[in-house]
Design a protein around this motif. Structure first.
Motif, PDB file in Angstrom:
ATOM      1  N   LYS A   1       0.829  -1.208   0.000  1.00  0.00           N
ATOM      2  CA  LYS A   1       0.000   0.000   0.000  1.00  0.00           C
ATOM      3  C   LYS A   1       0.860   1.253   0.000  1.00  0.00           C
ATOM      4  N   ALA A   2       1.962   1.237   0.719  1.00  0.00           N
ATOM      5  CA  ALA A   2       2.865   2.392   0.730  1.00  0.00           C
ATOM      6  C   ALA A   2       3.473   2.606  -0.654  1.00  0.00           C
ATOM      7  N   ALA A   3       3.828   1.512  -1.322  1.00  0.00           N
ATOM      8  CA  ALA A   3       4.382   1.626  -2.678  1.00  0.00           C
ATOM      9  C   ALA A   3       3.334   2.146  -3.648  1.00  0.00           C
ATOM     10  N   GLN A   4       2.099   1.701  -3.505  1.00  0.00           N
ATOM     11  CA  GLN A   4       1.026   2.202  -4.362  1.00  0.00           C
ATOM     12  C   GLN A   4       0.813   3.691  -4.136  1.00  0.00           C
ATOM     13  N   GLU A   5       0.824   4.117  -2.880  1.00  0.00           N
ATOM     14  CA  GLU A   5       0.632   5.532  -2.563  1.00  0.00           C
ATOM     15  C   GLU A   5       1.778   6.373  -3.126  1.00  0.00           C
ATOM     16  N   GLU A   6       2.984   5.875  -3.030  1.00  0.00           N
ATOM     17  CA  GLU A   6       4.137   6.599  -3.587  1.00  0.00           C
ATOM     18  C   GLU A   6       4.034   6.695  -5.108  1.00  0.00           C
ATOM     19  N   ALA A   7       3.605   5.611  -5.762  1.00  0.00           N
ATOM     20  CA  ALA A   7       3.430   5.645  -7.217  1.00  0.00           C
ATOM     21  C   ALA A   7       2.348   6.651  -7.595  1.00  0.00           C
ATOM     22  N   ARG A   8       1.275   6.719  -6.818  1.00  0.00           N
ATOM     23  CA  ARG A   8       0.212   7.684  -7.081  1.00  0.00           C
ATOM     24  C   ARG A   8       0.734   9.122  -6.933  1.00  0.00           C
ATOM     25  N   ARG A   9       1.544   9.361  -5.911  1.00  0.00           N
ATOM     26  CA  ARG A   9       2.119  10.694  -5.719  1.00  0.00           C
ATOM     27  C   ARG A   9       3.038  11.074  -6.868  1.00  0.00           C
ATOM     28  N   VAL A  10       3.822  10.114  -7.329  1.00  0.00           N
ATOM     29  CA  VAL A  10       4.737  10.389  -8.446  1.00  0.00           C
ATOM     30  C   VAL A  10       3.948  10.681  -9.716  1.00  0.00           C
ATOM     31  N   ARG A  11       2.882   9.906  -9.975  1.00  0.00           N
ATOM     32  CA  ARG A  11       2.056  10.161 -11.157  1.00  0.00           C
ATOM     33  C   ARG A  11       1.429  11.545 -11.100  1.00  0.00           C
ATOM     34  N   ARG A  12       0.939  11.944  -9.921  1.00  0.00           N
ATOM     35  CA  ARG A  12       0.370  13.293  -9.783  1.00  0.00           C
ATOM     36  C   ARG A  12       1.417  14.359 -10.042  1.00  0.00           C
ATOM     37  N   ARG A  13       2.602  14.152  -9.495  1.00  0.00           N
ATOM     38  CA  ARG A  13       3.674  15.132  -9.687  1.00  0.00           C
ATOM     39  C   ARG A  13       4.048  15.253 -11.156  1.00  0.00           C
ATOM     40  N   VAL A  14       4.110  14.129 -11.857  1.00  0.00           N
ATOM     41  CA  VAL A  14       4.450  14.150 -13.281  1.00  0.00           C
ATOM     42  C   VAL A  14       3.350  14.838 -14.082  1.00  0.00           C
ATOM     43  N   ARG A  15       2.074  14.543 -13.754  1.00  0.00           N
ATOM     44  CA  ARG A  15       0.970  15.207 -14.451  1.00  0.00           C
ATOM     45  C   ARG A  15       0.991  16.712 -14.221  1.00  0.00           C
ATOM     46  N   ARG A  16       1.244  17.121 -12.968  1.00  0.00           N
ATOM     47  CA  ARG A  16       1.312  18.561 -12.677  1.00  0.00           C
ATOM     48  C   ARG A  16       2.430  19.222 -13.461  1.00  0.00           C
ATOM     49  N   ALA A  17       3.580  18.572 -13.519  1.00  0.00           N
ATOM     50  CA  ALA A  17       4.717  19.145 -14.255  1.00  0.00           C
ATOM     51  C   ALA A  17       4.409  19.240 -15.739  1.00  0.00           C
ATOM     52  N   ARG A  18       3.745  18.226 -16.291  1.00  0.00           N
ATOM     53  CA  ARG A  18       3.396  18.243 -17.714  1.00  0.00           C
ATOM     54  C   ARG A  18       2.406  19.372 -18.012  1.00  0.00           C
ATOM     55  N   ARG A  19       1.380  19.512 -17.133  1.00  0.00           N
ATOM     56  CA  ARG A  19       0.412  20.590 -17.335  1.00  0.00           C
ATOM     57  C   ARG A  19       1.059  21.960 -17.216  1.00  0.00           C
ATOM     58  N   LEU A  20       1.973  22.098 -16.276  1.00  0.00           N
ATOM     59  CA  LEU A  20       2.656  23.377 -16.109  1.00  0.00           C
ATOM     60  C   LEU A  20       3.494  23.708 -17.332  1.00  0.00           C
ATOM     61  N   ALA A  21       4.175  22.709 -17.885  1.00  0.00           N
ATOM     62  CA  ALA A  21       4.974  22.938 -19.089  1.00  0.00           C
ATOM     63  C   ALA A  21       4.085  23.349 -20.261  1.00  0.00           C
TER      64      ALA A  21
END
Length: 117
Positions: free
Chosen positions: A39-59
């Motif tokens: 569950k911790a690994a899933q939560e970390e993967a979810r956080r990373v996906r959100r961070r990548v999406r935010r960075a892509r939208r910002l770009a």
């Protein structure tokens, strides 16, 4: 010398001195620990996906004004060229209103020059 091979002392495996209940409890703890890690690994993967999406939208948000400005500049220059060409054709035929197209072309080019800055 004896003809017998040397006897080694046998050590009992660690789990032989435990009861079945203890083994099941240990296995249950192991499963719970692995589930928590999963569950911790899933939560970390979810956080990373959100961070990548935010960075892509910002770009994309940062790049959009640049592309829009470039597109507007090119389209205004092309509109000016078309206005000049149509104005020349109408002027050669002696049609009224052809002189206003030269003003339209000048306005389009002026706006394109202003957008470049």
């Amino acid at each position: 010398m004896s003809s017998r091979p040397e006897q080694r002392p046998t050590t009992a495996p660690v789990h032989l001195d435990r009861t079945i209940e203890q083994l099941l409890a240990a296995a249950g703890h192991n499963v719970a620990h692995r589930r928590a890690d999963y569950k911790a690994a899933q939560e970390e993967a979810r956080r990373v996906r959100r961070r990548v999406r935010r960075a892509r939208r910002l770009a994309l948000r940062r790049a959009l004004p640049r592309y829009a400005r470039r597109t507007a500049t090119v389209s205004l220059v092309l509109c000016g060229l078309v206005a000049i060409a149509v104005g020349l054709v109408l002027l050669s035929h002696g049609a009224p209103g052809s002189v206003e197209l030269f003003g339209t072309a000048a306005a389009a080019w002026g706006l394109a020059a202003a957008l470049r800055r």
